[in-house]
Motif scaffolding. Sequence first.
Motif, short mmCIF file in Angstrom:
data_model
loop_
_atom_site.label_atom_id
_atom_site.label_comp_id
_atom_site.label_asym_id
_atom_site.label_seq_id
_atom_site.Cartn_x
_atom_site.Cartn_y
_atom_site.Cartn_z
N HIS A 120 -22.19 -19.35 3.66
CA HIS A 120 -21.82 -20.34 4.68
C HIS A 120 -22.27 -21.63 4.29
N GLN A 121 -22.67 -21.90 3.02
CA GLN A 121 -23.04 -23.15 2.69
C GLN A 121 -21.83 -24.04 2.29
N LYS A 122 -21.99 -25.43 2.23
CA LYS A 122 -20.84 -26.23 1.79
C LYS A 122 -20.39 -26.01 0.25
N ASP A 123 -21.54 -25.72 -0.60
CA ASP A 123 -21.14 -25.51 -1.86
C ASP A 123 -22.07 -23.98 -2.47
N PRO A 124 -21.08 -22.89 -2.03
CA PRO A 124 -21.80 -21.64 -2.67
C PRO A 124 -22.22 -21.61 -4.03
N ARG A 125 -21.16 -22.34 -4.66
CA ARG A 125 -21.57 -22.29 -6.23
C ARG A 125 -22.49 -22.77 -6.73
N ALA A 126 -23.45 -23.58 -5.90
CA ALA A 126 -24.66 -24.42 -6.33
C ALA A 126 -25.83 -23.20 -6.53
N TYR A 127 -25.71 -22.02 -6.08
CA TYR A 127 -26.74 -21.13 -5.89
C TYR A 127 -26.53 -19.94 -7.07
N LYS A 128 -27.67 -19.46 -7.38
CA LYS A 128 -27.53 -18.32 -8.25
C LYS A 128 -28.42 -17.10 -7.52
N LEU A 129 -27.84 -15.98 -7.53
CA LEU A 129 -28.46 -14.96 -7.04
C LEU A 129 -28.87 -13.91 -8.01
N TYR A 130 -30.00 -13.51 -8.44
CA TYR A 130 -30.32 -12.72 -9.57
C TYR A 130 -31.09 -11.18 -8.90
N ILE A 131 -30.49 -10.30 -9.36
CA ILE A 131 -30.86 -8.92 -8.99
C ILE A 131 -31.51 -8.34 -10.38
N SER A 132 -32.75 -7.88 -10.01
CA SER A 132 -33.58 -7.28 -11.14
C SER A 132 -33.58 -5.62 -10.89
N LYS A 133 -33.55 -5.11 -12.12
CA LYS A 133 -33.77 -3.58 -12.04
C LYS A 133 -35.16 -2.95 -11.88
N ASP A 134 -35.72 -3.87 -11.79
CA ASP A 134 -37.49 -3.60 -11.67
C ASP A 134 -37.62 -3.45 -10.17
N VAL A 135 -36.54 -3.92 -9.37
CA VAL A 135 -36.86 -3.88 -7.82
C VAL A 135 -35.88 -2.91 -7.36
N PRO A 136 -36.50 -1.74 -6.89
CA PRO A 136 -35.42 -0.48 -6.26
C PRO A 136 -34.68 -1.07 -5.18
N PRO A 137 -33.48 -0.42 -4.81
CA PRO A 137 -32.84 -0.71 -3.36
C PRO A 137 -33.72 -0.14 -2.26
N GLU A 138 -33.69 -0.73 -1.03
CA GLU A 138 -34.27 -0.25 0.04
C GLU A 138 -33.24 0.02 1.19
N TYR A 139 -33.90 0.67 2.38
CA TYR A 139 -32.94 0.68 3.44
C TYR A 139 -33.66 0.30 4.61
N PHE A 140 -32.64 -0.06 5.55
CA PHE A 140 -33.21 -0.53 6.88
C PHE A 140 -32.91 0.72 7.78
N ALA A 141 -33.93 0.74 8.89
CA ALA A 141 -33.91 1.59 9.81
C ALA A 141 -34.64 1.06 11.15
N VAL A 142 -34.69 1.63 12.30
CA VAL A 142 -35.19 1.04 13.53
C VAL A 142 -36.68 1.70 13.60
N GLY A 143 -37.57 0.77 13.93
CA GLY A 143 -38.85 1.09 14.08
C GLY A 143 -39.44 1.28 15.24
N MET A 144 -40.35 2.30 15.69
CA MET A 144 -40.87 2.69 16.84
C MET A 144 -42.23 3.36 16.94
N ARG A 145 -42.81 3.32 18.13
CA ARG A 145 -44.07 4.07 18.06
C ARG A 145 -43.62 5.67 17.73
N LYS A 146 -44.95 6.47 17.28
CA LYS A 146 -44.65 7.65 16.56
C LYS A 146 -44.44 8.70 18.04
N GLY A 147 -45.02 8.27 19.14
CA GLY A 147 -44.92 8.99 20.06
C GLY A 147 -43.63 9.10 20.83
N ASP A 148 -42.77 8.10 20.60
CA ASP A 148 -41.32 8.04 21.00
C ASP A 148 -40.27 9.05 20.45
#
Length: 283
Positions: A214-242
């Motif tokens: 959504h930037q004016k010039d997306p091509r100006a940016y570079k995104l680097y993905i490293s194999k040293d950083v494993p994938p992760e997952y999003f979940a909903v966090g709540m109190r353990k009693g719930d």
Amino acid sequence: MKKFKAIWLIMLLLIPSLLLSGCESVTTRANHQDTWSRIERRKKVIIGLDDSFVPMDFRQRNGKLVGYDVDLARAVFKQYGIRVSFQPIDWSMKETELKNGTIDLLWNGYTVNNARRKKVAFSRNYLKNRQILVTLKKYHINNFNDLTGKSLGVQTGSTGYAVMNNQLKSVKDKLKGKAPILYDAFPNAFIDLNANRIQGILMDEVYANYYVKHQKDPRAYKLYISKDVPPEYFAVGMRKGDKTLRRKINTGLGRLQRNGQLRKINEKWFGTNSNYLGPDANN
């Protein structure tokens, strides 16, 4: 006078014990109390979030709160006739806010990891993510090693901050000042990146892709993905009693997957239905 001093000394000795007892009672309540009946009575659940985390939860120019997690949370609780109230919080204090009962849930691109499992219970995983390096092409940074002697931004209390202190500790030790620059929110980090005050940001891939697109010039940016950083997952966090609340959320997410609503929400925010809906994150 001596009697007064004795009483004062006893009070000073008792204060730490009283404070410790209070902390223990809050933790015990959070770990054992099931609050679903209270949520049902008030017909409202309170979700804590960082309202600048695009595309998960963020403010439009008119101040309206929108985002992937906003749509998903509302769709889940609509099934139970429960209204969702979103409460912006200091993200570095998120687990404390949850334990104290200020909020009922953390639903804001909240990454599952072992450190957080000790503090909260998680729903099933609902989205796959990675920590990536965002920079500008003009800085000629092609990998983490190119950050030597440069400044890197991360969000306080974020998964990126944890990754920097663990998987990327060797990179951290080579940064200018030997530590990343901490930000309360990513928009401020992007301001500094564009102004050459920092040369990179370690951040969530879902945020980076949406922001750059959504930037004016997306091509100006570079995104680097490293194999040293494993994938992760999003979940909903709540109190353990719930436990009931966790079961309701997991069931609700499953229904959205089966009836096609999850696909529609995925396509609305990511343009694809390739996102992950996995098992209970506590298993």
